[in-house]
Design a protein around this motif. Structure first.
Motif, PDB file in Angstrom:
ATOM      1  N   ASP A   1      37.641  54.796  44.510  1.00  0.00           N
ATOM      2  CA  ASP A   1      36.734  55.587  43.680  1.00  0.00           C
ATOM      3  C   ASP A   1      36.184  54.790  42.512  1.00  0.00           C
ATOM      4  O   ASP A   1      35.029  54.949  42.141  1.00  0.00           O
ATOM      5  N   SER A   2      37.006  53.980  41.888  1.00  0.00           N
ATOM      6  CA  SER A   2      36.507  53.201  40.764  1.00  0.00           C
ATOM      7  C   SER A   2      37.321  51.939  40.535  1.00  0.00           C
ATOM      8  O   SER A   2      38.312  51.946  39.823  1.00  0.00           O
ATOM      9  N   PRO A   3      36.881  50.841  41.139  1.00  0.00           N
ATOM     10  CA  PRO A   3      37.581  49.572  40.918  1.00  0.00           C
ATOM     11  C   PRO A   3      37.544  49.163  39.445  1.00  0.00           C
ATOM     12  O   PRO A   3      38.526  48.605  38.925  1.00  0.00           O
ATOM     13  N   ALA A   4      36.425  49.475  38.774  1.00  0.00           N
ATOM     14  CA  ALA A   4      36.311  49.054  37.380  1.00  0.00           C
ATOM     15  C   ALA A   4      37.365  49.746  36.527  1.00  0.00           C
ATOM     16  O   ALA A   4      38.016  49.118  35.682  1.00  0.00           O
ATOM     17  N   ALA A   5      37.571  51.055  36.751  1.00  0.00           N
ATOM     18  CA  ALA A   5      38.572  51.771  35.969  1.00  0.00           C
ATOM     19  C   ALA A   5      39.968  51.223  36.273  1.00  0.00           C
ATOM     20  O   ALA A   5      40.787  51.046  35.371  1.00  0.00           O
ATOM     21  N   CYS A   6      40.248  50.931  37.527  1.00  0.00           N
ATOM     22  CA  CYS A   6      41.560  50.372  37.873  1.00  0.00           C
ATOM     23  C   CYS A   6      41.783  49.062  37.143  1.00  0.00           C
ATOM     24  O   CYS A   6      42.865  48.804  36.617  1.00  0.00           O
ATOM     25  N   GLY A   7      40.749  48.237  37.113  1.00  0.00           N
ATOM     26  CA  GLY A   7      40.862  46.965  36.414  1.00  0.00           C
ATOM     27  C   GLY A   7      41.164  47.163  34.945  1.00  0.00           C
ATOM     28  O   GLY A   7      42.087  46.553  34.402  1.00  0.00           O
ATOM     29  N   THR A   8      40.421  48.058  34.294  1.00  0.00           N
ATOM     30  CA  THR A   8      40.633  48.230  32.856  1.00  0.00           C
ATOM     31  C   THR A   8      41.917  48.988  32.567  1.00  0.00           C
ATOM     32  O   THR A   8      42.356  49.046  31.427  1.00  0.00           O
ATOM     33  N   LEU A   9      42.537  49.553  33.598  1.00  0.00           N
ATOM     34  CA  LEU A   9      43.850  50.169  33.375  1.00  0.00           C
ATOM     35  C   LEU A   9      44.961  49.151  33.620  1.00  0.00           C
ATOM     36  O   LEU A   9      46.136  49.453  33.429  1.00  0.00           O
ATOM     37  N   GLY A  10      44.608  47.962  34.085  1.00  0.00           N
ATOM     38  CA  GLY A  10      45.612  46.911  34.210  1.00  0.00           C
ATOM     39  C   GLY A  10      45.997  46.549  35.630  1.00  0.00           C
ATOM     40  O   GLY A  10      46.964  45.818  35.848  1.00  0.00           O
ATOM     41  N   LEU A  11      45.240  47.028  36.615  1.00  0.00           N
ATOM     42  CA  LEU A  11      45.586  46.696  37.999  1.00  0.00           C
ATOM     43  C   LEU A  11      44.802  45.454  38.430  1.00  0.00           C
ATOM     44  O   LEU A  11      43.599  45.374  38.232  1.00  0.00           O
ATOM     45  N   ASP A  12      45.508  44.497  39.012  1.00  0.00           N
ATOM     46  CA  ASP A  12      44.813  43.336  39.549  1.00  0.00           C
ATOM     47  C   ASP A  12      44.245  43.720  40.898  1.00  0.00           C
ATOM     48  O   ASP A  12      44.892  43.609  41.936  1.00  0.00           O
ATOM     49  N   THR A  13      43.008  44.188  40.867  1.00  0.00           N
ATOM     50  CA  THR A  13      42.420  44.788  42.058  1.00  0.00           C
ATOM     51  C   THR A  13      42.276  43.781  43.188  1.00  0.00           C
ATOM     52  O   THR A  13      42.271  44.154  44.347  1.00  0.00           O
ATOM     53  N   ARG A  14      42.189  42.496  42.857  1.00  0.00           N
ATOM     54  CA  ARG A  14      41.939  41.503  43.902  1.00  0.00           C
ATOM     55  C   ARG A  14      43.145  41.358  44.813  1.00  0.00           C
ATOM     56  O   ARG A  14      43.040  41.395  46.033  1.00  0.00           O
ATOM     57  N   TRP A  15      44.314  41.204  44.232  1.00  0.00           N
ATOM     58  CA  TRP A  15      45.504  41.009  45.047  1.00  0.00           C
ATOM     59  C   TRP A  15      45.909  42.288  45.749  1.00  0.00           C
ATOM     60  O   TRP A  15      46.474  42.270  46.833  1.00  0.00           O
ATOM     61  N   PHE A  16      45.605  43.397  45.111  1.00  0.00           N
ATOM     62  CA  PHE A  16      45.878  44.681  45.751  1.00  0.00           C
ATOM     63  C   PHE A  16      45.087  44.782  47.046  1.00  0.00           C
ATOM     64  O   PHE A  16      45.583  45.238  48.078  1.00  0.00           O
ATOM     65  N   ARG A  17      43.857  44.317  46.978  1.00  0.00           N
ATOM     66  CA  ARG A  17      43.009  44.355  48.156  1.00  0.00           C
ATOM     67  C   ARG A  17      43.534  43.427  49.249  1.00  0.00           C
ATOM     68  O   ARG A  17      43.535  43.777  50.433  1.00  0.00           O
ATOM     69  N   VAL A  18      43.998  42.255  48.844  1.00  0.00           N
ATOM     70  CA  VAL A  18      44.571  41.331  49.832  1.00  0.00           C
ATOM     71  C   VAL A  18      45.771  41.983  50.520  1.00  0.00           C
ATOM     72  O   VAL A  18      45.921  41.926  51.748  1.00  0.00           O
ATOM     73  N   GLY A  19      46.609  42.643  49.716  1.00  0.00           N
ATOM     74  CA  GLY A  19      47.790  43.299  50.280  1.00  0.00           C
ATOM     75  C   GLY A  19      47.395  44.391  51.264  1.00  0.00           C
ATOM     76  O   GLY A  19      47.946  44.478  52.365  1.00  0.00           O
ATOM     77  N   LEU A  20      46.427  45.178  50.869  1.00  0.00           N
ATOM     78  CA  LEU A  20      45.948  46.251  51.739  1.00  0.00           C
ATOM     79  C   LEU A  20      45.417  45.688  53.052  1.00  0.00           C
ATOM     80  O   LEU A  20      45.718  46.183  54.141  1.00  0.00           O
ATOM     81  N   PHE A  21      44.671  44.629  52.928  1.00  0.00           N
ATOM     82  CA  PHE A  21      44.063  44.019  54.097  1.00  0.00           C
ATOM     83  C   PHE A  21      45.133  43.473  55.035  1.00  0.00           C
ATOM     84  O   PHE A  21      45.058  43.634  56.251  1.00  0.00           O
ATOM     85  N   ALA A  22      46.147  42.836  54.442  1.00  0.00           N
ATOM     86  CA  ALA A  22      47.220  42.274  55.251  1.00  0.00           C
ATOM     87  C   ALA A  22      47.983  43.391  55.968  1.00  0.00           C
ATOM     88  O   ALA A  22      48.313  43.288  57.148  1.00  0.00           O
ATOM     89  N   LEU A  23      48.240  44.458  55.245  1.00  0.00           N
ATOM     90  CA  LEU A  23      48.979  45.577  55.838  1.00  0.00           C
ATOM     91  C   LEU A  23      48.221  46.141  57.036  1.00  0.00           C
ATOM     92  O   LEU A  23      48.802  46.392  58.110  1.00  0.00           O
ATOM     93  N   SER A  24      46.928  46.306  56.853  1.00  0.00           N
ATOM     94  CA  SER A  24      46.137  46.872  57.932  1.00  0.00           C
ATOM     95  C   SER A  24      46.070  45.901  59.117  1.00  0.00           C
ATOM     96  O   SER A  24      46.142  46.319  60.281  1.00  0.00           O
ATOM     97  N   ALA A  25      45.978  44.607  58.839  1.00  0.00           N
ATOM     98  CA  ALA A  25      45.979  43.622  59.929  1.00  0.00           C
ATOM     99  C   ALA A  25      47.320  43.648  60.660  1.00  0.00           C
ATOM    100  O   ALA A  25      47.377  43.535  61.889  1.00  0.00           O
TER     101      ALA A  25
END
Ligand SMILES: Nc1ncnc2c1ncn2[C@@H]1O[C@H](COP(=O)(O)OP(=O)(O)OP(=O)(O)O)[C@@H](O)[C@H]1O
Ligand SMILES: [Mg+2]
Lengths: 251, 640
Positions: free
Chosen positions: B487-511
């Motif tokens: 819904d909002s990557p920008a808000a996640c980022g400013t709340l302190g989530l490293d959205t990039r690695w989270f995405r890598v993890g998600l991608f790996a899990l799905s693969a």
């Protein structure tokens, strides 16, 4: 040393538009600092530079005295910066409570994510919702609540990390008169907790009554800085606002 | 020395054709922010039309060229912009991708229906004439290609800098808001951009056919070459795109000239665009988080736990009954459906919850299958290891794109799938060329499930477990963060989530989930090959997942069944095979804006029926998540 220093004449350009033009200002701990200016003055762009969503062409951002100009967004957040957005960034398909829970979860870090939430966590979410007065909305979907309420939600969300600096972009737009008044009180409390608050705001009554210091921007430049009374009497500020008011652009 | 010169000249010629196609892609992307994956496919259809006009119907070549480039292609491009992609630019990237993938698949289906497979020899322009250039024979066709590329570059330059509408196009690159100030005709600008863009795709396709042949797939994959070239200019700069295209053409030509024609390196020529692309991506600067909430994503409601359990038990019972009744060949189909459903579940996680798109999910299944077969250890740990390898490869694909936005990730998966197709899967150490790697069926806790019926039941059990895991994840903290990120990557980022690695993890899990499906599939079939996991097969998979509902487990199960039925339907109606394929594509074009289409309809129906059966006593405790999340089918801003 102030909590936040936007220094060395920050510049941001978008194509031919210079959105921030050699601006420098500060915000201090325990203070509510206002950032005002007509539409398009570059206030939101300044926020994007401070929070790390935009890299300036020139200039430095210092937080707690440390240069964070090229620090990634999430690391600035971890160091104690929280922000809300003028164009809402609530997690629309989650409930209001889940919005805050997500923020609390992010704050607990990866280890916390993999362990189930404790009771204290639920209590923390409730306390945050209560603090901004959203308890009644907890079960609503975040994209179904009124704008003003969603802004409060964004505030609750960033309070989850207990930030040292709050960046609030037009937090009171969408609130009615009595809500705005209550919000002013909340702002003072937040500052009294020992936080710095930097607020972009168009509601001049609110700005003049709660801010300790105000910086006025026009065309990306800081045209005046000082206490509310000084800003109110400042000729340049009046000109900036009147000039735009004539064309009917004041929000 | 001479050979270097002649191969450079040959490379320049192919590069010129890429440049023409790539500039069309850049033009449509920058003006409307819709990345047209069907760009190559449109070029393919246009090349077929050109062949039809000029060779089948015998029109003069020039007339056919004028008709295709001046009438058919622009009209098609304009119509696509007007009726298909309009307004998609502001919506979620996943929707844009699905709709244009639908277009791609639809184009292939249409082409195979109208021009069934047979051998066709497209003639080069001015066939037979040419000149000698520093000891290299250069055909007139090649010279014309280079000349046309120069002309296209010049005309685009003039259009963009010297005309009013061109200025508006450039403005929209930097700021779509600015465009509205230009007399407020964004639609006209967009329509023109798509008309020109499609014409350029057509020209690129027509110029390339004498080299690559009139092939449905090779021309469709031209989009990867164009994309790779355009990435050099970050999908924006036309001059850099030109440089990228020429560079790619020359590199490919050198690969043909200097690399051995057998072994691993032989695949490099066809994998060159993908390799080039990854090299460019790694060198790209960091992109900023996108500010502006992503709207228009509709999620299916979460089922209550009791209903979920009930559905699971019902599914296992149904399959158990089927194993008792069905003959072996049909049972195999049930197993296939379970495989597809599992792969679709991995898309529910990635696309439905996470908002990211993978265009090569079958490739990850293929990796799982490959590892499972190669390990020769048909146990749970062997299966797990296959999944882990697939997950690791998934992470490797996502990491280079770490600093870029979701669109680039999706497009990289397509390039990656191509790379695996051309270089790895067919290699001797992998599946080999003769398509027969043996795999044994699973043994769990000493029980060997070697009978087909028993094995299909085991697969169903895995499917149910996976569905359980996906729903548990969705209910927990991680699921909440997935939705928040979407819904909002920008808000996640400013709340302190490293959205990039989270995405890598998600991608790996799905693969990894796709990898499990692949391993189980290997056991089901007994012998597997590279052709089971072709990257292009991932596209109908994605489309059916979306059409049946990519935000719900129900959608995945239905979609898996649908995908299994597709080839069955085609082989029973061979004369309509292309049409059926095309319908899937165009169906996704029509329905792709609502990522949980059919499943949501079903849920609505189910609720209505339950409301009929039950007397109007409303359960006050009905949880928020059980309530319908949607009131309108398509959010207004996406529809407009
Ligand atoms: N992403 C962007 N691309 C191009 N121009 C931009 C972008 N963001 C902002 N601008 C331009 O920069 C200038 C400053 O915009 P900004 O949003 O910072 O103003 P603001 O002071 O927040 O205004 P408002 O009171 O309307 O919120 C404006 O002229 C705007 O059009
Ligand atoms: Mg603003």
């Amino acid at each position: 040393m102030s909590l936040l220093e936007v220094d060395d004449d920050v510049v941001v350009r978008f194509g031919g538009v210079t959105a921030v033009d050699h601006a420098s200002f500060t915000a201090g701990t325990g203070l509510v600092t206002g950032l005002i200016g007509p539409n398009g003055a570059g206030k939101t762009t300044c926020f994007n530079v401070i929070s790390g969503l935009l890299r300036p062409a020139k200039g430095t951002v210092r937080f707690h005295g440390r240069d964070v100009t090229s620090t990634p967004v999430h690391r600035r957040a971890k160091r104690g910066m929280g922000r809300t957005f003028q164009r809402l960034e609530a997690f629309g398909s989650l409930s209001v409570r889940d919005n805050v829970r997500a923020a609390v979860d992010i704050n607990r870090g990866l280890g916390g994510l993999l362990t189930p939430g404790h009771r204290s966590q639920a209590a923390r979410v409730d306390a945050l919702l209560d603090r901004v007065g959203l308890t009644h909305y907890a079960a609503e979907r975040a994209d179904a609540i009124p704008t003003g309420t969603a802004r409060l939600l964004e505030l609750a969300r960033c309070l989850a990390a207990d930030p040292a600096l709050l960046l609030l972009d037009e937090p009171s737009s969408g609130l009615n008169e009595s809500e705005t008044e209550a919000f002013g009180v909340l702002l003072r409390e937040l500052a009294a907790d020992g936080r710095g608050v930097l607020m972009v705001e168009h509601d001049m009554d609110l700005v003049m009554s709660v801010c300790d210091t105000i910086h006025a921007l026009d065309f990306g430049r800081v045209i005046a800085s000082g206490a509310p009374a000084e800003i109110r009497g400042d000729a340049a500020v009046q000109r900036a606002y009147l000039g735009k008011a004539d064309v009917g652009q004041v929000a | 020395m001479d050979s270097v010169v002649s191969f450079t000249i040959l490379g320049l010629f192919t590069g010129a054709a890429y440049a023409i196609a790539a500039s069309g892609l850049v033009l449509t992307y920058t003006t409307t922010r819709v990345f047209n994956i069907a760009h190559g496919a449109l070029g393919m259809v246009m090349a077929f039309i050109f062949w039809d006009f000029s060779q089948r119907q015998g029109l003069p070549t020039w007339l056919a060229l004028v008709l295709v480039l001046g009438v058919v292609a622009p009209a098609t491009g304009w119509a696509i912009q007007r009726f298909v992609t309009r307004g998609l630019g502001e919506g979620p990237v996943s929707v844009t991708l699905v709709v244009t993938v639908g277009l791609l698949v639809g184009c292939i289906g249409l082409a195979t229906q109208v021009w069934p497979p047979e051998s066709r020899t497209p003639l080069p322009l001015f066939n037979g004439s040419g000149v000698e250039l520093s000891n290299t024979y250069v055909t007139a066709h090649q010279l014309i290609t280079v000349l046309l590329a120069g002309m296209v570059a010049l005309l685009l330059y003039l259009l963009l800098t010297r005309t009013r509408i061109g200025t508006a196009m450039r403005a929209s690159v930097d700021n779509p808001e600015l465009l509205k100030l230009f007399g407020g005709k964004p639609d006209r600008v967009a329509g023109l951009a798509w008309a020109i863009g499609t014409s350029l795709a057509a020209l690129g396709g027509i110029l390339l056919t004498p080299v690559v042949g009139l092939s449905y797939y090779d021309l469709t994959l031209l989009v990867i070459n164009a994309y790779a070239a355009a990435m050099l200019g970050r999908l924006r700069s036309l001059p850099l795109t030109l440089v990228g295209a020429m560079g790619l053409g020359i590199l490919q030509s050198y690969a043909v000239a200097y690399l051995p024609s057998d072994g691993l390196l032989s695949g490099i020529r066809s994998a060159m665009p993908a390799l080039f692309l990854f090299a460019v991506i790694v060198l790209m600067p960091q992109a900023q988080l996108r500010v502006g909430q992503v709207k228009g994503i509709v999620s299916a409601p979460l089922p209550s736990r009791t209903r979920q359990l009930g559905a699971d038990v019902a599914l296992v019972a149904l399959v158990a009954l089927l194993t008792a009744w069905l003959p072996g060949s049909s049972l195999l189909l049930v197993g296939m459906a379970a495989t597809y459903a599992m792969v679709m579940l991995s898309l529910v996680l990635l696309t439905g919850y996470g908002g990211h798109v993978s265009l090569a999910q079958f490739t990850f299944a293929g990796i799982g299958a490959l590892v499972y077969a190669k390990l020769g250890e048909p146990t749970l740990s062997g299966l797990l290891l296959s999944a882990l390898v697939a997950a690791a490869v998934g992470a490797v694909v996502a990491i280079p794109v770490l600093r870029l936005t979701g669109l680039y990730l999706a497009l990289s998966t397509l390039a990656f799938g191509l790379l695996m197709d051309k270089m790895i899967f067919q290699a001797e150490f992998a599946f080999g060329t003769n398509n027969s790697l043996d795999a044994e069926r699973l043994t769990i806790l000493g029980t060997s499930f070697s009978s087909l019926g028993g094995y299909v039941l085991v697969m169903t059990f895995f499917l149910v477990l996976m569905a359980f895991a996906v729903l548990a994840l969705r209910r927990g903290a991680l699921g909440r963060l997935l939705i928040a990120m979407r819904d909002s990557p920008a808000a996640c980022g400013t709340l302190g989530l490293d959205t990039r690695w989270f995405r890598v993890g998600l991608f790996a899990l799905s693969a990894g989930m796709a990898g499990i499906a692949g391993g189980l599939f290997a056991g089901l079939r007994g012998t597997i090959g590279a052709s089971d996991f072709q990257v292009l097969a991932s596209l109908p998979l994605l489309l059916l997942a979306v059409v049946f509902g990519v935000t719900s487990v129900t959608g995945a199960v239905l979609g898996g069944t649908g995908l299994m039925l597709l080839p069955v339907l085609q082989s029973t109606n061979p004369s309509l095979a292309g049409l059926i394929f095309g319908l899937v594509g165009f169906g996704a074009v029509a329905l792709g804006r609502d990522p949980n289409c059919l499943a949501n309809r079903l849920f609505t129906l189910g609720r209505a029926l339950r409301a009929q059966v039950r007397t109007p006593v409303r359960r006050p405790s009905e949880s928020y998540q059980d309530r319908p999340e949607v009131t309108e089918e398509v959010p207004a801003h996406v529809a407009s």
